[in-house]
Scaffold this active site. Structure first.
Site, PDB file in Angstrom:
ATOM      1  N   ASN A 182       1.234   9.110  19.656  1.00  0.00           N
ATOM      2  CA  ASN A 182       2.541   8.666  20.127  1.00  0.00           C
ATOM      3  C   ASN A 182       3.706   9.189  19.290  1.00  0.00           C
ATOM      4  O   ASN A 182       3.548   9.589  18.157  1.00  0.00           O
ATOM      5  CB  ASN A 182       2.597   7.139  20.132  1.00  0.00           C
ATOM      6  CG  ASN A 182       2.418   6.557  18.738  1.00  0.00           C
ATOM      7  OD1 ASN A 182       1.299   6.430  18.262  1.00  0.00           O
ATOM      8  ND2 ASN A 182       3.510   6.239  18.055  1.00  0.00           N
ATOM      9  N   ASP A 214       3.974   3.961  23.501  1.00  0.00           N
ATOM     10  CA  ASP A 214       2.831   4.094  22.602  1.00  0.00           C
ATOM     11  C   ASP A 214       1.614   4.647  23.352  1.00  0.00           C
ATOM     12  O   ASP A 214       0.491   4.243  23.099  1.00  0.00           O
ATOM     13  CB  ASP A 214       2.503   2.735  21.948  1.00  0.00           C
ATOM     14  CG  ASP A 214       1.569   2.867  20.753  1.00  0.00           C
ATOM     15  OD1 ASP A 214       1.513   3.957  20.159  1.00  0.00           O
ATOM     16  OD2 ASP A 214       0.879   1.884  20.426  1.00  0.00           O
ATOM     17  N   GLY A 246      -0.508   7.836  10.905  1.00  0.00           N
ATOM     18  CA  GLY A 246       0.672   7.161  10.355  1.00  0.00           C
ATOM     19  C   GLY A 246       1.825   7.125  11.347  1.00  0.00           C
ATOM     20  O   GLY A 246       2.975   6.946  10.961  1.00  0.00           O
ATOM     21  N   GLY A 247       1.491   7.270  12.634  1.00  0.00           N
ATOM     22  CA  GLY A 247       2.509   7.328  13.690  1.00  0.00           C
ATOM     23  C   GLY A 247       3.418   6.110  13.749  1.00  0.00           C
ATOM     24  O   GLY A 247       4.497   6.162  14.325  1.00  0.00           O
ATOM     25  N   GLU A 248       3.000   5.015  13.137  1.00  0.00           N
ATOM     26  CA  GLU A 248       3.819   3.790  13.121  1.00  0.00           C
ATOM     27  C   GLU A 248       4.646   3.686  11.841  1.00  0.00           C
ATOM     28  O   GLU A 248       5.255   2.659  11.558  1.00  0.00           O
ATOM     29  CB  GLU A 248       2.915   2.560  13.251  1.00  0.00           C
ATOM     30  CG  GLU A 248       2.500   2.257  14.689  1.00  0.00           C
ATOM     31  CD  GLU A 248       1.653   3.326  15.334  1.00  0.00           C
ATOM     32  OE1 GLU A 248       0.644   3.727  14.734  1.00  0.00           O
ATOM     33  OE2 GLU A 248       2.000   3.791  16.434  1.00  0.00           O
ATOM     34  N   THR A 302      -8.015   9.003   9.553  1.00  0.00           N
ATOM     35  CA  THR A 302      -8.908   8.080  10.255  1.00  0.00           C
ATOM     36  C   THR A 302     -10.100   8.776  10.885  1.00  0.00           C
ATOM     37  O   THR A 302     -10.929   8.115  11.489  1.00  0.00           O
ATOM     38  CB  THR A 302      -8.148   7.363  11.382  1.00  0.00           C
ATOM     39  OG1 THR A 302      -7.458   8.362  12.122  1.00  0.00           O
ATOM     40  CG2 THR A 302      -7.179   6.348  10.843  1.00  0.00           C
ATOM     41  N   ASP A 346      -0.444   7.055  23.163  1.00  0.00           N
ATOM     42  CA  ASP A 346      -1.138   8.090  22.398  1.00  0.00           C
ATOM     43  C   ASP A 346      -2.103   8.891  23.244  1.00  0.00           C
ATOM     44  O   ASP A 346      -2.735   8.344  24.137  1.00  0.00           O
ATOM     45  CB  ASP A 346      -2.077   7.431  21.360  1.00  0.00           C
ATOM     46  CG  ASP A 346      -1.397   6.866  20.178  1.00  0.00           C
ATOM     47  OD1 ASP A 346      -1.367   7.535  19.171  1.00  0.00           O
ATOM     48  OD2 ASP A 346      -0.920   5.721  20.279  1.00  0.00           O
TER      49      ASP A 346
END
Ligand SMILES: [Cu+2]
Length: 525
Positions: A108, A151, A38-40, A22, A153
């Site tokens: 996160n 979350d 891609g933390g999710e 990103t 971050d």
């Protein structure tokens, strides 16, 4: 550059496994540095360094330690939770050539809202990290939130600055977090420049919460406690734990500062920090890990009707205290950002389309111009043949609800263009927007390349109507009643549909659980 012919191409990871990039890469001295997101999606974050000439990967530094590596003791022994613990890098790193260090902020932990299986501080989630720029060797880290379950971050870019504290010249690094604090450190050592205290915090053994959390000395830029609301048993402050019963917490969502850059002025010694003020109801529900699928373990949603606003704050780098602060009617922590000039001006866009010039020392507004679209990018300043220009891209921003556009405005003292009409203003209360479509019984999710949306977002139907929800976007989405357990489509993969029959007259609100900023409304008559 001359021909546009591809010289090299290197895969950093497979997007099918949940990875993305990103941010712009950083170039220095023959090397290219890139983070990964891609933390999710249960990924393993890393910084990758490539040879700028050949594209060869020189080294990778994983933000989630493997067995025996530094930080591995902050994850449960004998498990592989750290291998999918997120800790991604959203923004471009910074580099100090003199110290030979590369710096970046880490996002996160995953799964975002479920800490039950990952006891420990979970390094290097939500941290600032310094590595040797040539070799990728670990030098220091500072963790902003231990065992993150909110979350929170560290998503905005790090800022390198030089300052004088107690008469001593110091090399600083700072980052504005989603906690609402600015973290100000010595960039040679990673130690706090102003002071950051570990303080005891409320506990929930089910979430394996950390015993203490870092509290920077100084001021937060946004409120850190949520007001109670009817229908919610639990309202708390930052670091309040939660389980299956929703807990109202501030900061939340994309606030305090998420993504937006924070400029520093050597003239004033101030950081200029955009912040989002919003309350979320946090819930843990647990998720099964599947490669490449969303892995968040819970959700946070702004209760319908709650207010959303923002702050724009000058934080003194020598004290971490507020020098001046503007309350803004709109959220600005998830996009905007600003720029500060040697001439003592701060330029910042607003989601309502205005570009503002402020006095950097006092915050006094000196000028504003209506650009006609969501002015949700940081402005830039530059000079051509001795003439100075200010430019801003006004593309709007889904996260802040500002009007889309596709303009780039450039200003100079010789500018001739007039302002445009104001765009529709962003929402200041949480809930669905747009006209009510009567008699429509099909709702598309992610239609028209607007990934995080329901179209139409508001419909009116007769009791007994069966409504079809179809996911035409790229990511998995759902439609889940705000009224807990009332109805829901379950997760819909790309191309999947589900029907729901509405027999009870009334107004139904729903959200997408992994993207709680997506709202819809169904009026049943
Ligand atoms: Cu969604």
């Amino acid at each position: 550059m001359k021909t546009g012919k591809e010289v090299w191409r290197t895969a950093i990871e497979k997007w099918q496994n949940g990875y993305g990039i990103t941010s712009a890469p950083l170039y220095y001295d023959g090397m290219v540095y890139t983070g990964i997101t891609g933390g999710e999606f249960g990924v393993r974050g890393r910084l990758t360094a490539l040879d700028a000439k050949t594209g060869e990967i020189k080294w990778r530094w994983y933000t989630l330690p493997g067995p025996g590596e530094i930080g591995s003791e902050t994850w449960p022994a004998g498990t592989d939770h750290s291998m999918r613990g997120g800790a991604t890098i959203w923004n471009t790193p910074a580099l100090d050539p003199e110290l030979g260090l590369v710096y970046f902020a880490v996002g996160n932990c995953g799964p975002d809202y479920d800490g039950s299986m990952r006891e420990g501080d979970n390094l290097f989630c939500t941290s600032i990290v310094a590595l040797k720029a040539k070799t990728g060797e670990y030098v220091w880290h500072f963790q902003q939130v231990h065992h993150d379950i909110w979350d929170y971050d560290a998503a905005s870019p790090v800022v390198l600055f030089d300052t004088v504290i107690n008469g001593q010249p110091r090399k600083g690094i700072a980052e504005a977090g989603r906690t609402g604090w600015v973290y100000i450190l010595d960039r040679t050592s990673g130690k706090p420049l102003i002071g950051i205290e570990e303080r005891p915090v409320p506990q929930d053994p089910r979430q394996k919460t950390a015993k203490t959390q870092p509290y920077p000395i100084g001021d937060a830029t946004v409120p850190q406690c949520a007001d109670s609301l009817p229908g919610y048993e639990n309202a708390g402050c930052i670091f309040t734990p939660f389980w299956e019963t929703p807990a109202l917490i501030q900061p939340s969502g994309i606030g305090g500062t998420n993504w937006s850059p924070m400029p520093y002025s050597p003239e004033t010694g101030y950081f200029y920090v955009p912040g989002t003020v919003r309350t979320s109801a946090f819930t843990r529900y647990g998720d099964k890990y599947v490669v490449g699928k969303r892995y968040v373990g819970g959700s946070q949603a702004a209760p319908i009707g709650t207010s959303m606003s923002g702050t724009f704050t000058a934080i003194d780098s020598r004290t971490n205290k507020i020098a001046w602060q503007h309350k803004t009617p709109y959220r600005i922590g998830g996009g905007g950002g600003s720029t500060v000039t040697a001439g003592g001006l701060v330029f910042r866009g607003e989601p309502d389309g205005n570009l503002l010039a402020l006095d950097a020392k006092t915050g006094e507004e000196l000028w504003r111009f209506q650009t006609g679209f969501g002015a949700d990018a940081p402005a830039v300043v530059y000079e051509v043949d001795g003439e100075q220009f200010v430019a801003i891209a006004t593309g709007g921003n889904q996260l802040q609800g500002s009007a889309y556009g596709d303009a780039v405005w450039v200003f100079s003292l010789k500018g001739q263009l007039g302002p445009l009409w104001p765009p529709p203003p962003p929402q200041t209360v949480a809930g669905p927007v747009g006209p009510v479509a009567a008699g429509v019984d099909a709702i598309k999710i992610g239609d028209l390349n607007v990934e995080y949306s329901y179209a139409p977002a508001r419909i009116r139907i007769k009791a007994g109507t069966t409504v079809t929800f179809s996911n035409v976007g790229d990511l998995p989405h759902d439609a889940t009643a705000m009224e807990q357990g009332a109805w829901g489509t379950g997760m819909l993969a790309k191309g999947e549909s589900k029907v729901v029959t509405f027999s009870k007259p009334g107004i139904h609100y729903y959200i997408c659980t992994p993207h709680p900023w997506m709202y819809g409304q169904i009026i049943v008559e």
